[in-house]
Design a protein around this motif. Structure first.
Motif, short mmCIF file in Angstrom:
data_model
loop_
_atom_site.label_atom_id
_atom_site.label_comp_id
_atom_site.label_asym_id
_atom_site.label_seq_id
_atom_site.Cartn_x
_atom_site.Cartn_y
_atom_site.Cartn_z
N ALA A 88 -3.93 -6.63 -6.74
CA ALA A 88 -4.47 -7.80 -6.83
C ALA A 88 -5.52 -7.80 -5.33
O ALA A 88 -6.43 -8.43 -5.14
CB ALA A 88 -3.46 -9.05 -6.41
N ASP A 89 -4.95 -7.22 -4.42
CA ASP A 89 -5.56 -6.85 -3.16
C ASP A 89 -5.90 -5.40 -3.04
O ASP A 89 -5.19 -4.76 -2.24
CB ASP A 89 -4.94 -7.45 -2.09
CG ASP A 89 -3.59 -6.85 -1.96
OD1 ASP A 89 -2.84 -6.85 -0.65
OD2 ASP A 89 -2.86 -6.38 -2.80
N PRO A 90 -6.64 -4.73 -3.67
CA PRO A 90 -6.80 -3.34 -3.66
C PRO A 90 -7.19 -3.00 -2.46
O PRO A 90 -8.29 -3.29 -1.76
CB PRO A 90 -7.85 -2.97 -4.64
CG PRO A 90 -8.62 -4.28 -4.93
CD PRO A 90 -7.71 -5.18 -4.73
N LEU A 91 -6.10 -1.89 -1.77
CA LEU A 91 -6.60 -1.50 -0.45
C LEU A 91 -7.36 -0.21 -0.78
O LEU A 91 -7.26 0.29 -1.81
CB LEU A 91 -5.23 -0.95 0.24
CG LEU A 91 -4.35 -2.22 0.53
CD1 LEU A 91 -2.87 -1.53 0.86
CD2 LEU A 91 -5.03 -3.08 1.56
N VAL A 97 3.89 -0.30 -3.89
CA VAL A 97 4.24 -1.78 -3.11
C VAL A 97 3.05 -2.57 -3.22
O VAL A 97 1.81 -1.98 -2.51
CB VAL A 97 5.15 -1.32 -1.88
CG1 VAL A 97 5.43 -2.85 -1.51
CG2 VAL A 97 6.31 -0.69 -2.17
N LEU A 98 3.13 -3.64 -3.78
CA LEU A 98 1.87 -4.60 -3.62
C LEU A 98 1.95 -5.58 -2.56
O LEU A 98 3.04 -5.98 -2.12
CB LEU A 98 1.56 -5.53 -4.79
CG LEU A 98 1.64 -4.54 -6.16
CD1 LEU A 98 1.56 -5.45 -7.34
CD2 LEU A 98 0.49 -3.58 -6.31
N GLY A 99 0.60 -5.90 -1.83
CA GLY A 99 0.54 -6.65 -0.80
C GLY A 99 0.37 -8.30 -1.17
O GLY A 99 0.89 -9.15 -0.86
N ALA A 100 0.02 -8.60 -2.43
CA ALA A 100 -0.21 -9.84 -3.25
C ALA A 100 0.18 -9.63 -4.48
O ALA A 100 0.22 -8.77 -5.10
CB ALA A 100 -1.71 -10.06 -2.96
N GLN A 147 -3.02 2.12 -11.07
CA GLN A 147 -2.16 1.25 -9.90
C GLN A 147 -3.07 0.57 -8.66
O GLN A 147 -3.09 -0.46 -8.51
CB GLN A 147 -1.23 1.93 -9.30
CG GLN A 147 -0.16 2.30 -10.13
CD GLN A 147 1.15 2.95 -9.49
OE1 GLN A 147 1.19 3.17 -8.31
NE2 GLN A 147 2.27 2.80 -10.19
N GLN A 148 -4.02 1.53 -8.22
CA GLN A 148 -5.30 1.28 -7.38
C GLN A 148 -6.03 0.10 -7.93
O GLN A 148 -6.13 -0.99 -6.84
CB GLN A 148 -6.01 2.38 -6.90
CG GLN A 148 -7.03 1.87 -5.79
CD GLN A 148 -6.67 1.86 -4.75
OE1 GLN A 148 -5.70 2.12 -4.14
NE2 GLN A 148 -7.43 1.05 -3.88
N ASN A 149 -6.22 0.13 -8.95
CA ASN A 149 -7.31 -0.84 -9.74
C ASN A 149 -6.58 -2.04 -9.96
O ASN A 149 -7.04 -3.20 -9.99
CB ASN A 149 -8.06 -0.30 -10.88
CG ASN A 149 -8.97 0.95 -10.33
OD1 ASN A 149 -9.46 0.85 -9.74
ND2 ASN A 149 -9.02 1.78 -11.50
N ALA A 150 -5.16 -2.23 -10.33
CA ALA A 150 -4.60 -3.09 -10.70
C ALA A 150 -4.00 -3.86 -9.40
O ALA A 150 -3.71 -5.04 -9.85
CB ALA A 150 -3.28 -2.69 -11.62
N GLY A 191 0.91 -1.48 0.19
CA GLY A 191 0.05 -0.03 0.13
C GLY A 191 0.72 1.31 -0.10
O GLY A 191 0.33 2.25 -0.36
N ASP A 192 1.90 1.17 0.38
CA ASP A 192 2.90 2.27 0.33
C ASP A 192 3.40 2.88 -1.10
O ASP A 192 3.30 2.08 -2.04
CB ASP A 192 4.18 2.09 0.94
CG ASP A 192 4.07 1.92 2.39
OD1 ASP A 192 3.30 2.31 3.02
OD2 ASP A 192 5.17 1.25 3.13
#
Length: 509
Positions: A407-410, A286-289, A402-405, A271-272
């Motif tokens: 995989a685990d949108p925060l 940075v992605l979480g999944a 990026q938000q929509n792409a 989420g950063d």
């Protein structure tokens, strides 16, 4: 001949004496950029667990490998001369997609081959673009080194017979200092010849033989790829003599400039995100999944791992400081820094890579209703303002994509967006507009050379001489206005950006 390393440099008196830095590690960071190369001396850690920029040396990035090596050597010699004590570590970051072929003696066979040079992309005619992206995380574009290597081999068939190693510019300086031609995964991942592993898998230690075979190369002709956190080597006796660094000092290739700067600014966990402002502008998230690679491929963004290698991250790039030309430092209206204005520039001088890839996307001036405007009828102040607004609206589009792409949108972050960069990040008008358009506060890194400082910090953390919670110091947070016209401007921008050009649309800025 080496260029003047002290061009734009901090004075020698900028470095405090040893007593002013109790228990803090002193480190050197290098950032080889498209326009300028920077070398910094920093202290990090200590009782306050902070980073301090002690001295800076800067010069225009030269066109040849020999000039680059000589200029970096001179810059390091000047920095070590004013250092309060011996630097404990060296970190090197650089632009991606730029390098040079070397023979067995380390002699350059060509000038530097730059990322922004035109290249023949016919190699990609034999590759499915989506499959290529899913394997490498890189869009199939002419600037990708795989395409460059294909063009170099076609133009000079004998070049590969003389080639001992291809070296990126960060790898070149690492080799100069430590005698080992090696790179990291964030730079290797920009070549189009390095595979992006699935989650849980280790980063490959070399380049992919099948992809390299397309351009007549083999993995032994490319740099070694060190594991995240691994040093390339240590400063040699010869390099110690020429630079003033202590023999045996660890040398790290920190990585791709945008990724390194984002890490230094604090974009380290899911989420950063960080906005890296330079010759080009890049938004890193940075992605979480793991991401859906096919879906990301359609957006034109790149997918890689963060510099520590723990998480995937998205990178969306656009025109940045290069588009401003001479307007970057022009003062804006004192009483109107958050007023959006009546004009918008579509910031696509060479097409658009992301979020909606379009090679025919145009560089055009429009009004707030979306109607074309002749730039010859407008003042420089109006054109500057329109350019800044267009860049901010493009950034918002990238952020939403990026938000929509993910995989685990925060939920969209309400935390300040980390902003790093040189002169562009010091442009108060641009920053105020950016905060207003994004509807989000900004935290701007408070150092002259954030990427070079981040490279030094990352090396210090990897060497274990600095705690891993140290970040770049930040200036006060810039907050968005309570009310903004941003949504209407954004809607107009999106409609115009996605509209197909017509033969009469020739009003370019």
């Amino acid at each position: 001949m080496a260029r003047t390393a002290s061009e734009g440099a901090s004075p020698a008196t900028a470095a405090p004496d040893d007593a002013a830095l109790p228990d803090a590690a002193v480190a050197v960071g290098i950032d080889i950029g498209s326009t300028n190369t920077k070398a910094v001396l920093v202290s990090c850690g200590g009782p306050r667990s902070e980073l301090r920029e002690l001295a800076v040396r800067q010069f225009s990035t030269p066109d040849t490998a020999d000039e680059l090596r000589d200029s970096v050597t001179q810059a390091l010699r000047e920095l070590t001369a004013v250092a309060p004590r011996h630097p404990l570590v060296v970190g090197i970051a650089s632009m991606a997609e730029t390098g040079v072929p070397l023979d067995a003696a380390g002699t350059p066979l060509t000038p530097l081959v730059r990322w922004n040079a035109s290249a023949d992309a016919t190699v990609f005619e034999r590759i499915d673009p989506e499959r290529f992206f899913c394997a490498t995380g890189v869009p199939a574009l002419p600037k990708v080194p795989l395409a460059m290597w294909h063009a170099l081999g076609a133009d000079d068939p004998g070049l590969w017979r003389r080639l001992a190693r291809w070296s990126g510019v960060a790898d070149l300086i690492a080799h100069t200092l430590a005698g080992h031609c090696a790179t990291d995964h964030t730079l290797a991942g920009r070549t189009g010849a390095y595979l992006l592993p699935a989650r849980g898998e280790r980063m490959p230690r070399g380049f992919d033989a099948r992809l390299l075979a397309l351009v007549g190369l083999t993995p032994d002709k490319l740099p070694d790829v060190v594991a995240p956190g691994e040093a390339v080597g240590a400063v040699s006796a010869a390099a110690a003599h020429s630079t003033g660094l202590r023999e045996g000092t660890p040398v790290y290739v920190a990585g791709h400039d945008h990724a390194v700067g984002a890490w230094g600014a604090g974009a380290r966990g899911p989420g950063d995100d960080a906005d890296s402002m330079g010759t080009t502008e890049a938004l890193v998230r940075v992605l979480g999944a793991p991401a859906d690679r096919a879906a990301v491929s359609a957006t034109g963004m790149s997918l890689t791992r963060t510099v520590p290698g723990a998480h995937e991250s998205l990178l969306a790039g656009a025109s940045g400081g290069s588009l401003l030309a001479g307007w970057a430092h022009s003062p804006g209206p004192v009483d109107g820094t958050t007023r959006l204005g009546e004009l918008i520039r579509l910031p696509y001088p060479s097409g658009r890579q992301t979020p909606h890839p379009d090679r025919t996307a145009r560089d055009e001036l429009i009004d707030i209703a979306g109607r074309p405007v002749d730039p010859a009828t407008r003042s420089d102040d109006e054109l500057r303002r329109a350019t800044l607004l267009g860049l901010c609206l493009q950034l918002r589009w990238m952020a939403e994509t990026q938000q929509n792409a993910a995989a685990d949108p925060l939920a969209p972050s309400v935390e300040p967006l980390a902003v790093i960069g040189g002169a562009p990040a010091g442009n108060a008008e641009w920053l105020a507009l950016k905060s207003a358009v994004l509807g989000r506060p900004l935290r701007v890194a408070h150092v002259a050379q954030p990427v070079a400082c981040s490279a030094a910090l990352l090396a210090a953390v990897r060497a274990g001489v600095c705690a891993d919670d140290v970040r770049l110091p930040a200036a006060s947070v810039i907050t968005p206005p309570a009310e903004s016209e941003a949504q209407a401007a954004y809607d107009t921008f999106r409609r115009a950006a996605l509209a197909a050009p017509t033969p009469t649309e020739e009003r370019r800025v």
